[in-house]
Design a protein around this motif. Structure first.
Motif, short mmCIF file in Angstrom:
data_model
loop_
_atom_site.label_atom_id
_atom_site.label_comp_id
_atom_site.label_asym_id
_atom_site.label_seq_id
_atom_site.Cartn_x
_atom_site.Cartn_y
_atom_site.Cartn_z
N VAL A 25 0.85 -1.19 0.00
CA VAL A 25 0.00 0.00 0.00
C VAL A 25 0.88 1.24 0.00
CG1 VAL A 25 -1.72 1.32 1.29
CG2 VAL A 25 -1.90 -1.17 1.16
N ASP A 26 0.59 2.18 -0.89
CA ASP A 26 1.42 3.36 -1.08
C ASP A 26 0.54 4.60 -1.16
OD1 ASP A 26 3.45 5.15 -1.81
OD2 ASP A 26 3.19 4.68 -3.95
N THR A 27 0.71 5.53 -0.22
CA THR A 27 -0.08 6.77 -0.28
C THR A 27 0.66 7.90 -0.96
OG1 THR A 27 0.68 7.67 1.85
CG2 THR A 27 -1.18 6.13 1.91
N THR A 28 1.82 7.59 -1.55
CA THR A 28 2.59 8.63 -2.24
C THR A 28 2.50 8.51 -3.75
OG1 THR A 28 4.66 7.37 -2.40
CG2 THR A 28 4.25 8.54 -0.33
N PHE A 29 1.90 7.43 -4.23
CA PHE A 29 1.79 7.13 -5.66
C PHE A 29 3.15 7.25 -6.36
CE2 PHE A 29 -0.60 8.02 -9.88
CZ PHE A 29 -0.44 6.70 -10.25
N VAL A 52 -1.48 -1.11 -4.09
CA VAL A 52 -2.64 -0.25 -3.89
C VAL A 52 -2.12 1.16 -3.65
CG1 VAL A 52 -4.68 0.20 -2.49
CG2 VAL A 52 -3.95 -2.16 -2.91
N ALA A 53 -2.37 2.04 -4.60
CA ALA A 53 -1.87 3.41 -4.53
C ALA A 53 -3.03 4.37 -4.30
CB ALA A 53 -1.13 3.78 -5.80
N ILE A 54 -2.83 5.34 -3.43
CA ILE A 54 -3.86 6.33 -3.10
C ILE A 54 -3.39 7.68 -3.62
CG2 ILE A 54 -5.42 7.13 -1.29
CD1 ILE A 54 -5.02 4.06 -1.38
N ALA A 55 -4.27 8.40 -4.31
CA ALA A 55 -3.87 9.68 -4.87
C ALA A 55 -5.08 10.59 -5.03
CB ALA A 55 -3.18 9.49 -6.22
N VAL A 97 0.69 -8.70 -12.06
CA VAL A 97 0.99 -7.43 -11.39
C VAL A 97 -0.24 -6.55 -11.51
CG1 VAL A 97 2.43 -5.36 -11.40
CG2 VAL A 97 3.46 -7.60 -11.85
N VAL A 98 -0.76 -6.09 -10.38
CA VAL A 98 -2.02 -5.36 -10.35
C VAL A 98 -1.82 -4.04 -9.62
CG1 VAL A 98 -4.45 -5.42 -9.67
CG2 VAL A 98 -3.28 -7.55 -10.28
N LEU A 99 -2.19 -2.96 -10.28
CA LEU A 99 -2.21 -1.63 -9.65
C LEU A 99 -3.65 -1.26 -9.38
CD1 LEU A 99 -1.02 1.08 -8.74
CD2 LEU A 99 -1.07 1.81 -11.14
N THR A 100 -4.01 -1.15 -8.11
CA THR A 100 -5.33 -0.67 -7.71
C THR A 100 -5.16 0.78 -7.28
OG1 THR A 100 -6.00 -2.88 -7.02
CG2 THR A 100 -7.29 -1.03 -6.17
N LEU A 101 -5.63 1.68 -8.11
CA LEU A 101 -5.41 3.11 -7.90
C LEU A 101 -6.70 3.74 -7.37
CD1 LEU A 101 -3.68 5.63 -8.19
CD2 LEU A 101 -4.25 5.69 -10.62
N ALA A 102 -6.67 4.19 -6.12
CA ALA A 102 -7.85 4.78 -5.48
C ALA A 102 -7.71 6.30 -5.51
CB ALA A 102 -7.98 4.29 -4.04
N PHE A 121 3.50 -1.14 3.91
CA PHE A 121 2.93 0.19 3.68
C PHE A 121 4.06 1.18 3.42
CE2 PHE A 121 0.06 -1.94 6.66
CZ PHE A 121 -1.19 -1.69 6.15
N HIS A 122 3.82 2.09 2.49
CA HIS A 122 4.70 3.24 2.30
C HIS A 122 3.79 4.46 2.34
CE1 HIS A 122 7.14 6.14 -0.14
NE2 HIS A 122 8.07 5.68 0.67
N VAL A 123 3.87 5.26 3.41
CA VAL A 123 2.89 6.32 3.63
C VAL A 123 3.56 7.65 3.90
CG1 VAL A 123 1.19 4.68 4.52
CG2 VAL A 123 2.70 5.86 6.12
N GLU A 124 2.80 8.69 3.64
CA GLU A 124 3.21 10.06 3.95
C GLU A 124 2.36 10.50 5.13
OE1 GLU A 124 5.91 12.90 3.03
OE2 GLU A 124 5.38 11.56 1.37
N ALA A 125 3.01 10.83 6.26
CA ALA A 125 2.28 11.23 7.46
C ALA A 125 2.35 12.75 7.62
CB ALA A 125 2.87 10.56 8.70
#
Length: 600
Positions: A25-29, A52-55, A97-102, A121-125
């Motif tokens: 899971v990556d919140t930095t895309f 799973v990338a959040i942007a 390889v699956v990119l789930t982009l939210a 997880f790789h996140v930006e706090a």
């Protein structure tokens, strides 16, 4: 950034080695391309890598260049999603390889709406990290690692938030990041994140070979499952899925409702899967000129034009149309303005079904001309029986994709589905011959070239009559003439008709997902009176994909991906709120909340 993805204790090549699925899971895309490259370079890589990338929406403004020196970046550019909010699922390397982009307005809120089990997880706090850390704890697998980018002044608060959420902070911190491992010493969450179905073998029975069943079979076979596909007809797609053509489009309305978000997700995912089939040389008989929707009233046309502007939908998704513009692109006079879906259109449901089965034929065993009388679970294996009591097939997983009959086989509470008779009309020569694209509204009209124009359809609830009615043809012509007036000015020749039966629910939403264990729910009715969907006991290995109504083309592929993800314990392809809106257990849950079910 690349180094921070792979340093110890994260050491992803070692942690994902020989695993079937690994979820990051990556919140930095920013992690997807380096992870994908590292995965490709590793001979002992996991079988399936999920990122799973959040942007935010503006992250979709700048896709990688097709001329990028990196071939992976160019591949990502070719698959770049449409600029709309929601969850986009992109697949590479034959689905391994699956990119789930939210995509959402707020990173933390968007992340919290998902449902998954994460290994890293790789996140930006930033700001108060407590909500973020609680979300990470809800999703964390055993020993999941967190790499959190944060300013030095935020480190103390972030350490406390991680510790209170069950994470052990590790001594690998730097000035700009903290590292932690999920190792709770007490229970920190009400529900564990999703796990794969406990199956003794990767074998499944799918009952029903229409749009739903063929899509589920394809998605499971693509993950290595062996599927026995059972249908009472001699060929696939003989019931509602056997119509000459069907239209596909999302819903656009004044608010971004659950139905609008769900159809958008289904529409975009279906386009991706269909393109993959077409790239494999399957002809789906898909139209290419777009689809026009005519508003019910002039006020509705104005309101939707304002909503399209307010939501800033891109022009390749939807465009408002005045009456003059709509008539120009349609090639015939239209009664009112409306909106145009450039990527919408018409397609052959039977061709889609045939392509899905052919594309995965090595792992799908069709059992046609076979009717399932009942299903039975012995605590480990499901068996499907015919009317004589003989076993048709056995497997640890069953998916009910047989429309009207699914509720009977599953014994669902409260008769949640109803049958709707729909009669189609095929016009020979008519005033609609110049029509350039499918048009929908009060009815629908689909140009079929030399085969005429398909119009419809009647909506006759609980009407079992299979015979063609002249009154049905007249009703279809009258309804379509209300949006395409030329049809009322020139008599139309009816070439043929067809009757099919749709399956619907009272809330007009489909039934997609794992079925509840209704006997256990009745036994614990008092304790479940305030239950949420995750609280309900579920029937092991039993899933449903039915009650699609008139939207089988839009919902079938997404339904199949959701069910396959649930079975495999993968990240869900839509937000949990949307999955709960189509949960087959939602009517049971409502009855429990209202006290309509008494403990057995």
């Amino acid at each position: 950034m690349t180094e921070s993805l792979f340093f110890a204790p994260r050491d992803l090549p070692a942690r994902w080695r020989h695993e079937r699925i690994f979820t990051f899971v990556d919140t930095t895309f920013s992690a997807f391309l380096p992870l994908w490259q590292r995965w490709r370079d590793d001979d002992a890589r996991c079988g399936r890598l999920h990122v799973v990338a959040i942007a935010r929406l503006n992250a979709l403004n700048d896709p990688p260049s097709l001329d990028d020196a990196s071939p992976l970046a160019a591949e990502l550019a070719r698959a770049w999603p449409m600029r709309v909010a929601g969850v986009h699922r992109l697949e590479f390397d034959e689905g391994r390889v699956v990119l789930t982009l939210a995509i959402g307005e707020d990173i933390q809120d968007t992340l919290a709406k998902l449902w998954l089990r994460a290994d890293a997880f790789h996140v930006e706090a930033s700001g108060d990290p407590r909500k973020l850390c609680k979300t990470l704890a809800r999703f964390a697998a055993e020993d999941a690692t967190v790499c959190a980018n944060a300013s030095p002044d935020l480190h103390p608060m972030l350490r406390r938030a991680l510790a209170s959420s069950g994470f052990e902070c590790l001594p690998d911190a730097t000035e700009s990041r903290l590292v932690a491992r999920f190792a709770p010493r007490w229970r920190v969450r009400r529900h564990d994140p999703p796990l794969p179905c406990e199956a003794s073998a990767r074998e499944a029975i799918v009952i029903g070979a229409g749009l739903a069943g063929c899509a589920v079979s394809s998605r499971l076979a693509g993950r290595g499952w062996h599927v026995t596909l059972i249908d009472r007809h001699a060929l696939c797609a003989r019931d509602a899925s056997g119509n000459p053509a069907g239209v596909f489009h999302p819903i656009v309305w004044r608010d971004d409702s659950v139905a609008a978000r769900l159809t958008r997700a289904g529409f975009l995912y279906a386009l991706r899967r269909w393109r993959a089939l077409e790239d494999a040389n399957h002809d789906l008989h898909r139209s290419g000129a777009g689809l026009l929707q005519i508003a019910d009233t002039a006020d509705d046309a104005d309101a939707l034009a304002a909503a399209i502007a307010r939501f800033a939908y891109p022009s390749d998704y939807v465009q408002p149309m005045t009456r003059a513009d709509a008539s120009r692109i349609a090639g015939v006079d239209v009664a009112r303005g409306g909106w145009f879906f450039p990527r919408g259109g018409a397609i052959s449901p039977a061709a889609v079904c045939a392509a899905q089965i052919a594309d995965a034929s090595a792992r799908i065993t069709p059992r046609m001309n076979t009717e399932v009388a009942r299903i039975e679970h012995d605590g480990r294996i499901w068996r499907a029986f015919d009317a004589s009591g003989d076993v048709i097939a056995r497997a640890p997983v069953v998916v009910l994709a047989n429309a009207h009959d699914a509720a009977r086989l599953a014994g669902l509470y409260g008769e949640p589905t109803r049958s709707v008779r729909g009669q189609l009309t095929l016009l020979d020569r008519s005033a609609l011959d110049p029509l350039r694209m499918p048009v929908i509204g009060e009815g629908y009209a689909v140009p079929l070239g030399a085969d005429g124009t398909l119009i419809g359809a009647t909506y006759d609830i609980d009407d079992p009559d299979r015979e063609i009615r002249e009154a049905g043809h007249a009703e279809n012509i009258e309804r379509v003439a209300g949006m395409l007036p030329d049809l009322s000015r020139v008599p139309a020749d009816v070439r043929a008709g067809r009757v099919a039966f749709r399956c619907v629910t009272s809330d007009r939403m489909p039934m997609i997902g794992q079925l509840a264990d209704e006997n256990a729910a009745r036994r614990d009715a008092r304790q479940l009176s305030g239950a949420w969907p995750l609280d309900l006991p579920r029937t092991p290995g039993l899933y449903g994909a039915f009650a699609f109504g008139s939207r089988g083309l839009v919902w079938a592929t997404l339904a199949a991906e959701l069910i396959a993800s649930q079975i495999e314990g993968e990240p869900w392809p839509i937000e949990r709120e949307l999955a709960e809106a189509i949960d087959p257990a939602r009517f049971l849950l409502k009855a429990l909340r209202h006290g309509e079910i008494v403990a057995a």
